[in-house]
Design a protein around this motif. Structure first.
Motif, PDB file in Angstrom:
ATOM      1  N   UNK A  46       0.842  -1.202   0.000  1.00 27.63           N
ATOM      2  CA  UNK A  46       0.000   0.000   0.000  1.00 27.63           C
ATOM      3  C   UNK A  46       0.874   1.248   0.000  1.00 27.63           C
ATOM      4  N   UNK A  47       1.907   1.257   0.847  1.00 26.00           N
ATOM      5  CA  UNK A  47       2.793   2.413   0.933  1.00 26.00           C
ATOM      6  C   UNK A  47       3.512   2.657  -0.390  1.00 26.00           C
ATOM      7  N   UNK A  48       3.863   1.577  -1.098  1.00 20.34           N
ATOM      8  CA  UNK A  48       4.519   1.716  -2.396  1.00 20.34           C
ATOM      9  C   UNK A  48       3.603   2.427  -3.385  1.00 20.34           C
ATOM     10  N   UNK A  49       2.338   2.029  -3.416  1.00 21.42           N
ATOM     11  CA  UNK A  49       1.380   2.674  -4.304  1.00 21.42           C
ATOM     12  C   UNK A  49       1.189   4.144  -3.924  1.00 21.42           C
ATOM     13  N   UNK A  50       1.099   4.415  -2.632  1.00 19.73           N
ATOM     14  CA  UNK A  50       0.932   5.800  -2.181  1.00 19.73           C
ATOM     15  C   UNK A  50       2.160   6.638  -2.525  1.00 19.73           C
ATOM     16  N   UNK A  51       3.338   6.044  -2.421  1.00 22.76           N
ATOM     17  CA  UNK A  51       4.561   6.754  -2.761  1.00 22.76           C
ATOM     18  C   UNK A  51       4.580   7.118  -4.246  1.00 22.76           C
ATOM     19  N   UNK A  52       4.063   6.219  -5.089  1.00 21.33           N
ATOM     20  CA  UNK A  52       4.002   6.505  -6.526  1.00 21.33           C
ATOM     21  C   UNK A  52       3.103   7.710  -6.796  1.00 21.33           C
ATOM     22  N   UNK A  53       1.998   7.800  -6.054  1.00 24.18           N
ATOM     23  CA  UNK A  53       1.101   8.950  -6.214  1.00 24.18           C
ATOM     24  C   UNK A  53       1.809  10.220  -5.759  1.00 24.18           C
ATOM     25  N   UNK A  54       2.480  10.158  -4.622  1.00 21.74           N
ATOM     26  CA  UNK A  54       3.193  11.322  -4.090  1.00 21.74           C
ATOM     27  C   UNK A  54       4.257  11.815  -5.080  1.00 21.74           C
ATOM     28  N   UNK A  55       4.982  10.884  -5.685  1.00 18.27           N
ATOM     29  CA  UNK A  55       6.035  11.268  -6.627  1.00 18.27           C
ATOM     30  C   UNK A  55       5.434  11.904  -7.879  1.00 18.27           C
ATOM     31  N   UNK A  56       4.299  11.365  -8.334  1.00 20.91           N
ATOM     32  CA  UNK A  56       3.637  11.932  -9.513  1.00 20.91           C
ATOM     33  C   UNK A  56       3.130  13.341  -9.210  1.00 20.91           C
ATOM     34  N   UNK A  57       2.608  13.537  -7.993  1.00 19.00           N
ATOM     35  CA  UNK A  57       2.146  14.867  -7.595  1.00 19.00           C
ATOM     36  C   UNK A  57       3.328  15.833  -7.546  1.00 19.00           C
ATOM     37  N   UNK A  58       4.440  15.359  -6.983  1.00 20.29           N
ATOM     38  CA  UNK A  58       5.627  16.209  -6.861  1.00 20.29           C
ATOM     39  C   UNK A  58       6.188  16.596  -8.230  1.00 20.29           C
ATOM     40  N   UNK A  59       6.057  15.691  -9.204  1.00 19.45           N
ATOM     41  CA  UNK A  59       6.565  15.994 -10.549  1.00 19.45           C
ATOM     42  C   UNK A  59       5.680  16.999 -11.276  1.00 19.45           C
ATOM     43  N   UNK A  60       4.449  17.162 -10.818  1.00 20.04           N
ATOM     44  CA  UNK A  60       3.545  18.137 -11.419  1.00 20.04           C
ATOM     45  C   UNK A  60       2.779  17.617 -12.623  1.00 20.04           C
ATOM     46  N   UNK A  61       2.855  16.318 -12.878  1.00 15.80           N
ATOM     47  CA  UNK A  61       2.153  15.717 -14.016  1.00 15.80           C
ATOM     48  C   UNK A  61       0.791  15.216 -13.553  1.00 15.80           C
ATOM     49  N   UNK A  62      -0.260  15.947 -13.915  1.00 17.29           N
ATOM     50  CA  UNK A  62      -1.590  15.588 -13.419  1.00 17.29           C
ATOM     51  C   UNK A  62      -2.071  14.256 -13.974  1.00 17.29           C
ATOM     52  N   UNK A  63      -1.777  13.992 -15.242  1.00 13.27           N
ATOM     53  CA  UNK A  63      -2.232  12.739 -15.851  1.00 13.27           C
ATOM     54  C   UNK A  63      -1.591  11.534 -15.160  1.00 13.27           C
ATOM     55  N   UNK A  64      -0.278  11.607 -14.941  1.00  8.40           N
ATOM     56  CA  UNK A  64       0.436  10.519 -14.258  1.00  8.40           C
ATOM     57  C   UNK A  64      -0.066  10.364 -12.827  1.00  8.40           C
ATOM     58  N   UNK A  65      -0.327  11.482 -12.154  1.00  6.54           N
ATOM     59  CA  UNK A  65      -0.814  11.441 -10.776  1.00  6.54           C
ATOM     60  C   UNK A  65      -2.196  10.810 -10.718  1.00  6.54           C
ATOM     61  N   UNK A  66      -3.052  11.146 -11.695  1.00  8.55           N
ATOM     62  CA  UNK A  66      -4.401  10.571 -11.727  1.00  8.55           C
ATOM     63  C   UNK A  66      -4.340   9.072 -11.970  1.00  8.55           C
ATOM     64  N   UNK A  67      -3.446   8.638 -12.843  1.00 13.92           N
ATOM     65  CA  UNK A  67      -3.285   7.202 -13.113  1.00 13.92           C
ATOM     66  C   UNK A  67      -2.765   6.474 -11.866  1.00 13.92           C
ATOM     67  N   UNK A  68      -1.794   7.072 -11.198  1.00 11.99           N
ATOM     68  CA  UNK A  68      -1.238   6.464  -9.987  1.00 11.99           C
ATOM     69  C   UNK A  68      -2.298   6.382  -8.896  1.00 11.99           C
ATOM     70  N   UNK A  69      -3.126   7.418  -8.799  1.00 11.40           N
ATOM     71  CA  UNK A  69      -4.204   7.429  -7.803  1.00 11.40           C
ATOM     72  C   UNK A  69      -5.225   6.341  -8.109  1.00 11.40           C
ATOM     73  N   UNK A  70      -5.531   6.185  -9.389  1.00 10.20           N
ATOM     74  CA  UNK A  70      -6.490   5.167  -9.805  1.00 10.20           C
ATOM     75  C   UNK A  70      -5.974   3.758  -9.489  1.00 10.20           C
ATOM     76  N   UNK A  71      -4.660   3.574  -9.582  1.00 16.10           N
ATOM     77  CA  UNK A  71      -4.046   2.288  -9.252  1.00 16.10           C
ATOM     78  C   UNK A  71      -3.981   2.067  -7.747  1.00 16.10           C
ATOM     79  N   UNK A  72      -3.812   3.158  -6.992  1.00 14.05           N
ATOM     80  CA  UNK A  72      -3.658   3.049  -5.534  1.00 14.05           C
ATOM     81  C   UNK A  72      -4.988   2.795  -4.837  1.00 14.05           C
ATOM     82  N   UNK A  73      -6.079   3.288  -5.407  1.00 15.22           N
ATOM     83  CA  UNK A  73      -7.382   3.191  -4.750  1.00 15.22           C
ATOM     84  C   UNK A  73      -7.792   1.753  -4.422  1.00 15.22           C
TER      85      UNK A  73
END
Length: 87
Positions: free
Chosen positions: A28-55
């Protein structure tokens, strides 16, 4: 120290459950970390995909008893609002 057969068995079961739960929490933490990194990079599309995978991974943790339902919902809500704020 466990003396009875029942206590010894419970100790073995607890160790096995701890290992499984630890693996699930780590996943779970790995998935959440992927979302955090995508948010930090500023890429909304990547962040949305990571969030969809983490849910589903978060909700699976709830059904397996690794975390409380409200905790998972709070994390999802906060991440979703941060992803939405990127755009």
């Amino acid at each position: 120290m466990a003396n009875s057969q029942q206590a010894k068995k419970r100790a073995r079961q607890n160790a096995a459950r701890f290992a499984v739960n630890k693996m699930r929490r780590s996943r779970i933490r790995t998935y959440l970390r992927a979302v955090e990194e995508a948010i930090a990079s500023g890429d909304q599309k990547a962040a949305a995909e990571a969030l969809k995978a983490a849910q589903p991974e978060l909700m699976r943790g709830v059904t397996k008893g690794v975390m409380h339902k409200n905790t998972a919902s709070r994390k999802m809500s906060r991440l979703a609002s941060r992803v939405k704020a990127i755009g």
